[in-house]
Design an enzyme around this catalytic site. Structure first.
Site, PDB file in Angstrom:
ATOM      1  N   ARG A 280     -13.789  13.309   4.475  1.00  0.00           N
ATOM      2  CA  ARG A 280     -13.642  12.320   3.122  1.00  0.00           C
ATOM      3  C   ARG A 280     -14.809  11.394   3.515  1.00  0.00           C
ATOM      4  O   ARG A 280     -14.292  10.401   5.030  1.00  0.00           O
ATOM      5  CB  ARG A 280     -12.072  11.444   2.711  1.00  0.00           C
ATOM      6  CG  ARG A 280     -12.503  11.170   1.734  1.00  0.00           C
ATOM      7  CD  ARG A 280     -10.872  10.275   1.090  1.00  0.00           C
ATOM      8  NE  ARG A 280     -11.270  10.087  -0.304  1.00  0.00           N
ATOM      9  CZ  ARG A 280     -10.436   9.539  -1.073  1.00  0.00           C
ATOM     10  NH1 ARG A 280      -8.797   9.757  -0.954  1.00  0.00           N
ATOM     11  NH2 ARG A 280     -11.074   9.109  -1.792  1.00  0.00           N
TER      12      ARG A 280
ATOM     13  N   ALA B 127     -19.625  11.172  11.400  1.00  0.00           N
ATOM     14  CA  ALA B 127     -21.143  10.916  10.250  1.00  0.00           C
ATOM     15  C   ALA B 127     -22.325   9.546  11.899  1.00  0.00           C
ATOM     16  O   ALA B 127     -22.961  10.359  12.095  1.00  0.00           O
ATOM     17  CB  ALA B 127     -21.242  10.597   9.060  1.00  0.00           C
TER      18      ALA B 127
ATOM     19  N   GLY C 296     -12.416   8.254  11.091  1.00  0.00           N
ATOM     20  CA  GLY C 296     -12.603   9.536  11.692  1.00  0.00           C
ATOM     21  C   GLY C 296     -14.759   9.777  11.182  1.00  0.00           C
ATOM     22  O   GLY C 296     -15.129  10.616  11.722  1.00  0.00           O
ATOM     23  N   CYS C 297     -13.959  10.582  10.070  1.00  0.00           N
ATOM     24  CA  CYS C 297     -15.051  10.803   9.291  1.00  0.00           C
ATOM     25  C   CYS C 297     -16.537   9.637   9.493  1.00  0.00           C
ATOM     26  O   CYS C 297     -17.697   9.916   9.718  1.00  0.00           O
ATOM     27  CB  CYS C 297     -15.017  11.256   8.015  1.00  0.00           C
ATOM     28  SG  CYS C 297     -13.335  12.008   7.652  1.00  0.00           S
ATOM     29  N   THR C 298     -16.058   8.220   9.014  1.00  0.00           N
ATOM     30  CA  THR C 298     -17.230   7.472   9.307  1.00  0.00           C
ATOM     31  C   THR C 298     -18.017   7.925  10.374  1.00  0.00           C
ATOM     32  O   THR C 298     -19.019   6.940  11.171  1.00  0.00           O
ATOM     33  CB  THR C 298     -16.806   6.292   9.473  1.00  0.00           C
ATOM     34  OG1 THR C 298     -16.731   6.279   7.988  1.00  0.00           O
ATOM     35  CG2 THR C 298     -17.893   5.089   9.160  1.00  0.00           C
TER      36      THR C 298
END
EC number: 1.11.1.24
Length: 154
Positions: free
Chosen positions: A38, A48, A43-45
């Site tokens: 998401r 990325a 974590g995804c930030t």
């Protein structure tokens, strides 16, 4: 989940600007395809931003980075702008690519079982064949591990 040596499933999905992007667009280049749960989660930030920080290095070795999640085009656009992400983020709300690559799986979180995207990365060679599969990657080290692999360091 797909295995090394498998022909990578083709996909055509909209990017953060609504332009349709296909895996076939990158024939002749290595593709680092990463699936994440998401936009704008911690974590995804971090994952990325790590890919963004290494983006020039990926470009220098003729590798394309593509991130895919179920988030909308609008969500991807905000995520990319907020964090200065220079690579393609593709929107897959119907889970076409997510399921084709086998990353839609049962997950356990605090004892609760649900279905979701398992953070995974695939390296696809110049001929569209999967050459490396990394399931359940760690967001903080994934970009560096892929870069080291592509440089032949691992």
């Amino acid at each position: 989940m797909l295995e090394v040596g498998t022909k990578a499933p083709e996909f055509t999905l909209p990017d953060k600007d609504g332009n349709m992007v296909s895996l076939a667009d990158f024939a002749g280049q290595k593709v680092v395809l990463y699936f994440y749960p998401r936009d704008n989660t911690p974590g995804c930030t971090r994952q990325a931003c790590a890919f963004a920080g290494a983006y020039e290095e990926f470009k220098n070795i003729n590798a394309v980075v593509i991130g895919i999640s179920k988030d909308s085009v609008a969500s991807h656009q905000k995520f990319a702008e907020k964090h200065g992400l220079p690579f393609n983020l593709l929107s897959d709300p119907e889970r076409a690519a997510i399921e084709a690559y086998g990353v839609w799986q049962e997950k356990k979180n605090y004892g609760k079982v649900s279905m979701g995207v398992v953070r995974s990365t695939f390296v696809i060679d110049e001929n569209g064949v999967i050459e490396k599969v990394m399931p359940k990657v760690k967001p903080d080290t994934n970009a560096a591990e892929i870069l080291a692999y592509l440089r032949g360091e691992k």
